[in-house]
Design an enzyme around this catalytic site. Structure first.
Site, PDB file in Angstrom:
ATOM      1  N   ASP A   1     -20.299 -26.781 -25.025  1.00  0.00           N
ATOM      2  CA  ASP A   1     -21.010 -27.647 -25.969  1.00  0.00           C
ATOM      3  C   ASP A   1     -20.101 -28.699 -26.571  1.00  0.00           C
ATOM      4  O   ASP A   1     -20.488 -29.850 -26.751  1.00  0.00           O
ATOM      5  CB  ASP A   1     -21.606 -26.813 -27.101  1.00  0.00           C
TER       6      ASP A   1
ATOM      7  N   LYS B   1     -25.980 -19.386 -39.123  1.00  0.00           N
ATOM      8  CA  LYS B   1     -26.679 -20.197 -38.124  1.00  0.00           C
ATOM      9  C   LYS B   1     -26.610 -19.441 -36.807  1.00  0.00           C
ATOM     10  O   LYS B   1     -25.576 -19.389 -36.148  1.00  0.00           O
ATOM     11  CB  LYS B   1     -26.044 -21.582 -37.987  1.00  0.00           C
TER      12      LYS B   1
ATOM     13  N   LYS C   1     -29.602 -24.156 -47.562  1.00  0.00           N
ATOM     14  CA  LYS C   1     -30.933 -24.696 -47.845  1.00  0.00           C
ATOM     15  C   LYS C   1     -31.158 -24.706 -49.354  1.00  0.00           C
ATOM     16  O   LYS C   1     -30.802 -23.731 -50.031  1.00  0.00           O
ATOM     17  CB  LYS C   1     -32.016 -23.826 -47.199  1.00  0.00           C
TER      18      LYS C   1
ATOM     19  N   CYS D   1      -0.711  -2.133  -4.982  1.00  0.00           N
ATOM     20  CA  CYS D   1      -0.679  -2.229  -6.437  1.00  0.00           C
ATOM     21  C   CYS D   1       0.632  -2.884  -6.870  1.00  0.00           C
ATOM     22  O   CYS D   1       1.707  -2.436  -6.470  1.00  0.00           O
ATOM     23  CB  CYS D   1      -0.805  -0.834  -7.044  1.00  0.00           C
TER      24      CYS D   1
ATOM     25  N   CYS E   1       0.851   6.035 -10.894  1.00  0.00           N
ATOM     26  CA  CYS E   1       1.010   4.616 -11.222  1.00  0.00           C
ATOM     27  C   CYS E   1       1.347   4.459 -12.707  1.00  0.00           C
ATOM     28  O   CYS E   1       0.588   4.879 -13.582  1.00  0.00           O
ATOM     29  CB  CYS E   1      -0.277   3.865 -10.901  1.00  0.00           C
TER      30      CYS E   1
END
Ligand code: IVH
Length: 700
Positions: free
Chosen positions: A47, A135, A313, A431, A455
């Site tokens: 936006d 909002k 408002k 990996c 691991c």
């Protein structure tokens, strides 16, 4: 359409030389984006980027008014009526709100000053009463009720004409289909349809696993769901709703209600069954608007839904009428934004990370970008298929989204900014941490390291998960320390944690005597735990906090869970075949049982209960707010206790709050409780209440 346009990698042409050409290019670009955004529900730019280009066009047109045409994107509110959805003319137009882009204080002050000026007030007059609201970042909806029944739901469209989406809106459980007796015969409720972040994440996760289309953000997922032609699809997309205003209503005198203020109207809507956000509050003058902006901004990440700002408002409806409108915007309301949660930046490299369950996640290393209030340098790309679907390559400019405390992610690539050939990203065959084979199981989107606890990356993640705040809560055992402990081979399994001694800790780099003792104390403290925390901490696949709680409640003891058959596990709330099977398999492995036994042997313990025995629900229907630091209980522990007794634990105090539990340094929430006359307890008082209630329940 405008494929050849490239406003991003190339600097703007010298605008002043040929404004007409530049204006045309900007309009084409904006129309193209708007089509993707509104009609296809597939935005390709953030936006903020759209706004930047829009503002450039506005500025150019302002400088050359002779070049303004009625079809310019600046001259209308965009919104397309989709083929297949019927157009609806709104009885009362759906307005937009003027956006204040100024920072913190100045935005609210500018608005307040404007309102006062327009009302002819002087400094001597009292402060104006406002209502401050979040909002919501969703899409506007008008719900029309006739004689208390929902007869029509319509999108905003261009503000005059929207689309009929009643069939889809009926699937939203939060929206009442019928209203109580005595409501006005004609009532249009306006509000926002949105998707909660957790619902959005779950939806995308599901889509990702099934190889389906993922959504860029909750707002687009919501917009897409609302505008489906088939409401069965909408029903599978979890939508929510907040009311924030009115459209048409039976006039006063014809059985219409007389509202004096906006706040009163919202409270009435709430009493009629509409969700109204808990954050909505009255604010006196600019100072309290500024405070609201700051307060909501600070808790923005913790909200369960996206907001892109706050709305102020004027509260008095009479003053609203006095102020009136300016074209399509009311003079009595303004939106005040927060930093964007989506921004564009460049991918500098793509690496992979190995998670606790061996999942290999590709991660984009980014040119630092300020998004969602923090500077982001890494963002997840989820998996190989997501990378391919989005077409992300090193060097691309991408859109990064960071909302809430969710991990930042790459949601898309900006079109047409690649200059030369860049090879596609490939998954490593081995990996990168332990060298084990990387595989992808049939039907799975994710690649995994097959190394298991061999691991080091998986070991580290498993330990960090075990130690996490919501699991065993071992304070001070963070990633730096775990890295060292695992790399030095001091810790190989979870039980090794409780074998740690002062000597091995002090031997580590940058570990002073004092911090070593603190870690040992934290380990000791963590041994007193709860069954759900312990279960969650084990890090079984598919067993999150909620499932761990359900399992503990259903079976009561760990042994019962470990010995349960798949059929018995399936009896548990929300446990399906996949989870049941994976749990059963886990506890059938001798080495996993061994880990559990060793942890118990080292003193890890929790209260066990009888199967399916619930704490008495003595606080059912009560809302409790926690504030400040309690003397012995952590915030989470107190919350667990209250919730187990049936209470709802809320974040803010209102008249409906049953109790406020306050600890040290309790601030505004305590003050608010006192002001509203809400009973205030300290920790001891809370425990006494729980105990007294439990005793009474037990006796009766
Ligand atoms: S009031 C007269 N309140 O913001 C003003 N709008 O440009 C009518 N929005 O698309 C709207 N949260 O859907 C209002 N608390 C809130 C809002 C809100 C989000 C959206 C609305 C509309 C846009 C207004």
């Amino acid at each position: 359409m405008t494929e050849n346009l490239d406003l991003f990698s190339a600097p703007a042409p010298v605008a002043s030389a040929q404004p007409a050409i530049r204006i045309k290019a900007l309009r084409d670009q904006l129309n193209h984006w708007a089509h993707q955004y509104y009609v296809l529900d597939e935005p390709t730019v953030p936006d903020a980027e759209y706004d930047r280009v829009f503002r450039e066009l506005q500025a150019l047109e302002a400088a050359h008014p002779d070049l303004v045409t009625p079809d310019s994107p600046t001259q209308r509110v965009i919104g397309a009526v989709m083929e297949g959805l019927a157009p609806v003319r709104h009885a009362v137009p759906m307005l937009s709100i003027h956006t204040e882009t100024d920072t913190e204080a100045t935005g609210a002050q500018a608005f307040d000053a404007r309102v006062r000026r327009e009302l002819g007030l002087t400094d001597a007059d009292p402060a104006i009463e406002y209502v401050a609201e979040p909002k919501f970042d969703g899409l506007a909806m008008s719900l029309r009720y006739e004689n208390g029944r929902l007869v029509q739901a319509a999108t905003r469209g261009d503000g005059e004409v929207g689309e009929e989406v009643t069939h889809n809106i009926r699937t939203i459980r939060q929206i009442p289909l019928t209203l109580p007796e005595g409501v006005p015969p004609l009532l249009e409720v306006r509000g926002e349809v949105y998707m909660r972040r957790a619902d959005f994440d779950a939806l995308n996760e599901r889509q990702r696993e099934q190889g389906g289309k993922t959504f860029v953000n909750p707002r687009n997922a919501a917009a897409g769901a609302v505008r489906q032609l088939d409401s069965n699809i909408t029903a599978q997309r979890p939508l929510s709703f907040f009311a924030y205003g009115l459209g048409a209503i039976t006039p006063t005198g014809d059985g219409g209600p007389v509202f004096r203020t906006h706040y009163e109207m919202l409270q009435t809507l709430k009493s009629w069954g509409f969700p109204v956000a808990a954050q909505v509050q009255i604010a006196l003058g600019a100072a309290e608007l500024v405070a609201f902006h700051q307060q909501v901004g600070a808790s923005r990440d913790a909200l369960p839904y996206d907001i892109d700002g706050v709305v102020y408002k004027v509260n008095s409806l009479q003053l609203q009428r006095d102020l009136g409108f300016k074209t399509r915007e009311p003079r009595w309301a303004v939106a005040h934004k927060y930093p964007a949660q989506e921004m564009a930046t460049k991918v500098e490299a793509i690496d992979v990370q190995v998670g606790r369950t061996g999942k290999i996640t590709p991660v984009a290393r980014l040119a630092p970008v300020f998004v969602g209030g923090v500077t982001v340098t890494n963002a997840t790309l989820h998996n190989l298929f997501e990378i391919r679907k989005k077409g992300v390559r090193v060097g691309d400019t991408v859109i990064v989204r960071r909302a809430g405390d969710v991990i930042p992610e790459v949601v898309g690539v900006m079109p047409g900014n690649r200059t030369g050939y860049v090879p596609n990203f490939q998954m490593p065959k081995a990996c990168p941490v332990c060298g084990s084979d990387v595989v992808r199981e049939k039907g799975e989107a994710n690649h995994r390291c097959t190394g298991g606890l061999f691991c080091a990356a998986q070991r580290k993640e498993a330990i960090l998960h075990f130690a996490a705040r919501r699991a065993m809560d071992i304070e001070g055992l963070g990633d730096k320390l775990v890295d060292q402990l695992v790399d030095a081979n001091v810790i190989r399994t979870l039980p090794d944690l409780y074998r740690l001694g002062l000597t091995s800790l002090i031997a580590l780099e940058r570990m002073a005597d004092k911090s070593a003792r603190n870690v040992l104390a934290a380990l000791e403290k963590s041994k007193q735990t709860t069954l759900p925390r312990f279960l969650f901490g084990l890090g079984l696949r598919h067993v999150g906090e909620a499932t761990a709680k359900d399992l503990a409640r259903h079976f009561g003891t760990l042994d019962a869970i470990m010995d349960a058959s798949v059929e018995q596990l399936l009896q548990v709330n929300d446990v399906g075949p996949v989870v049941a099977q994976s749990l059963h398999t886990f506890f059938q492995q001798p080495h996993n049982r061994e880990v559990v036994e060793q942890l118990r042997a080292s003193g890890v313990t929790w209260p066990e209960g009888a199967p399916a025995e619930r704490a008495p629900q003595i606080l059912a229907g009560k809302t409790v707010v926690l504030t400040g630091t309690l003397p012995t209980l952590s915030r989470d522990a107190a919350k667990d206790l209250l919730e187990a007794a049936g209470a709802k634990v809320a974040g803010s105090v209102s008249k409906k709050t049953s109790y406020v539990v306050a600890g040290e340094e309790a601030g505004s929430k305590l003050a608010k409780a006192q002001e509203l006359g809400v009973p205030v307890l300290d920790e001891a008082g809370m425990l006494a209440l729980l105990q007294a209630g439990a005793a009474a329940e037990g006796a009766g």
